[in-house]
Design an enzyme around this catalytic site. Sequence first.
Site, mmCIF file in Angstrom:
data_model
loop_
_atom_site.group_PDB
_atom_site.id
_atom_site.type_symbol
_atom_site.label_atom_id
_atom_site.label_comp_id
_atom_site.label_asym_id
_atom_site.label_seq_id
_atom_site.Cartn_x
_atom_site.Cartn_y
_atom_site.Cartn_z
ATOM 1 N N LEU A 202 0.863 -1.190 0.000
ATOM 2 C CA LEU A 202 0.000 0.000 0.000
ATOM 3 C C LEU A 202 0.895 1.234 0.000
ATOM 4 O O LEU A 202 1.742 1.368 0.880
ATOM 5 C CB LEU A 202 -0.883 0.020 1.259
ATOM 6 C CG LEU A 202 -1.777 -1.208 1.500
ATOM 7 C CD1 LEU A 202 -2.418 -1.134 2.880
ATOM 8 C CD2 LEU A 202 -2.847 -1.341 0.427
ATOM 9 N N HIS A 203 0.716 2.110 -0.977
ATOM 10 C CA HIS A 203 1.576 3.300 -0.991
ATOM 11 C C HIS A 203 0.930 4.536 -1.607
ATOM 12 O O HIS A 203 1.532 5.601 -1.608
ATOM 13 C CB HIS A 203 2.872 3.000 -1.743
ATOM 14 C CG HIS A 203 2.717 3.016 -3.231
ATOM 15 N ND1 HIS A 203 2.077 2.024 -3.923
ATOM 16 C CD2 HIS A 203 3.080 3.941 -4.161
ATOM 17 C CE1 HIS A 203 2.072 2.321 -5.209
ATOM 18 N NE2 HIS A 203 2.665 3.475 -5.394
ATOM 19 N N ARG A 204 -0.297 4.422 -2.134
ATOM 20 C CA ARG A 204 -0.865 5.598 -2.824
ATOM 21 C C ARG A 204 -1.295 6.662 -1.821
ATOM 22 O O ARG A 204 -1.913 6.340 -0.800
ATOM 23 C CB ARG A 204 -2.094 5.203 -3.636
ATOM 24 C CG ARG A 204 -1.796 4.275 -4.738
ATOM 25 C CD ARG A 204 -2.184 4.770 -6.103
ATOM 26 N NE ARG A 204 -1.673 3.794 -7.027
ATOM 27 C CZ ARG A 204 -0.694 4.007 -7.888
ATOM 28 N NH1 ARG A 204 -0.155 5.206 -7.983
ATOM 29 N NH2 ARG A 204 -0.270 3.050 -8.658
ATOM 30 N N ASP A 277 -2.473 -1.423 -3.833
ATOM 31 C CA ASP A 277 -2.978 -0.273 -4.576
ATOM 32 C C ASP A 277 -1.981 0.101 -5.681
ATOM 33 O O ASP A 277 -2.061 1.172 -6.262
ATOM 34 C CB ASP A 277 -3.256 0.922 -3.648
ATOM 35 C CG ASP A 277 -2.033 1.374 -2.871
ATOM 36 O OD1 ASP A 277 -0.946 0.769 -3.034
ATOM 37 O OD2 ASP A 277 -2.156 2.344 -2.092
#
Length: 367
Positions: A202-204, A277
Amino acid sequence: MSVVGARPNFMKTVPVVAALARRSDPVRHTLVHTGQHYDEAMSEVFFSELGVGAPDHLLQVGSGSHAAQTARVMERLEPVLQAERPDLLLVPGDVNSTVAAALVAAKLGIPVGHIEAGLRSFDRTMPEEVNRLLTDQISNLLFIHSPEARENLLREGVAEHRIHAVGNTMIDTLVAMRPRLEQLDAPGAHGLARGEYLVVTLHRPALVDGPLLRDAVAALDRVADEMPVLFPVHPRTAASMQRQGIAFGSPGVRLLEPLGYLEFLSLLEGAAGALTDSGGIQEETTYLGIPCFTLRDNTERPVTCELGTNVLLGLAPERIADVPALISAAATLDARIPPGWDGAAAERLADVIEQGVPDWDQAPVRV
Ligand code: UD1
């Protein structure tokens, strides 16, 4: 010349560099790394693993606001392009370095080729969507890897003769590395049984920069009661967890530093499923036939849902609770690999380059 900047760029460009070097009339190629990503784990590891060697130019732009980062790439790339005057500049993907490099080249009259052109999420709150739209408008050659990319580009007025369906160069890297992934057996090295754990990335900004991250962490804690959760944490996500004072509670969650390409893909290949994501992971899971659950409201890669293994959960951390059940249901999935995701995309791209670049004033050719 190719310009790369951030982690997902490297595996899209490497096979193209190799394909150009294999030509009977080899193409002289120069590699520029903007330094948008600079940590060892986010950058150098890919160069050593993928076998490209050190970049010819390192611009060391580092982190910053969108404007500052984009501007630094432009300022530092301009003299390099002026000195080298390449016949073509290749830019992959949709990161800030992509649009910055394309814009500098376009203003200097240097033709631009965009690898992974035509993807659209139709969500302009995503910085990548702005980067894609602008890069495609100023590219002379548009290399696409999914059918809807052509429709998107034609709708935006891109001349058809500029669009080339070459396939997916990132999958070329996966195909080339697959024997090494299997040998590596990263699941075994992490003490994990194949097909029994969940890989999470998850990084957005929309998910990790604000309060949704806390909900996602709480939901993953609960999933970890049912199956081990392996989570290599992106620096943006790690910084946000620290800032917001968020921590995991379940011993079933294994937090890791960002991983190199081989170790990550080997873990993905052995996973029961992936929750992500990321854009690239939606494609890699489709190729590997691993169920993928995308924690976003939209995807610029609808082909991974239509043909592949991808399921859009929405930007809804509460849906994470459904993932174990969805994985069981996915066992019966009849997923397919999209056309052109076959390990030979870079060769087809090199064929196009060899034929030359159409000038802007060339009359559109209808095919
Ligand atoms: C960038 C891309 C995104 C891509 C992602 C893959 C843009 C707009 N975004 O997002 O499309 O999916 O890369 O990783 O180009 N940081 C480090 N070390 C690094 C790099 C970054 O610690 O080597 C930290 C810094 O705190 C930085 C933050 O991560 O401010 C964000 O980095 P940045 O390159 O701005 O965007 P990403 O979130 O990595």
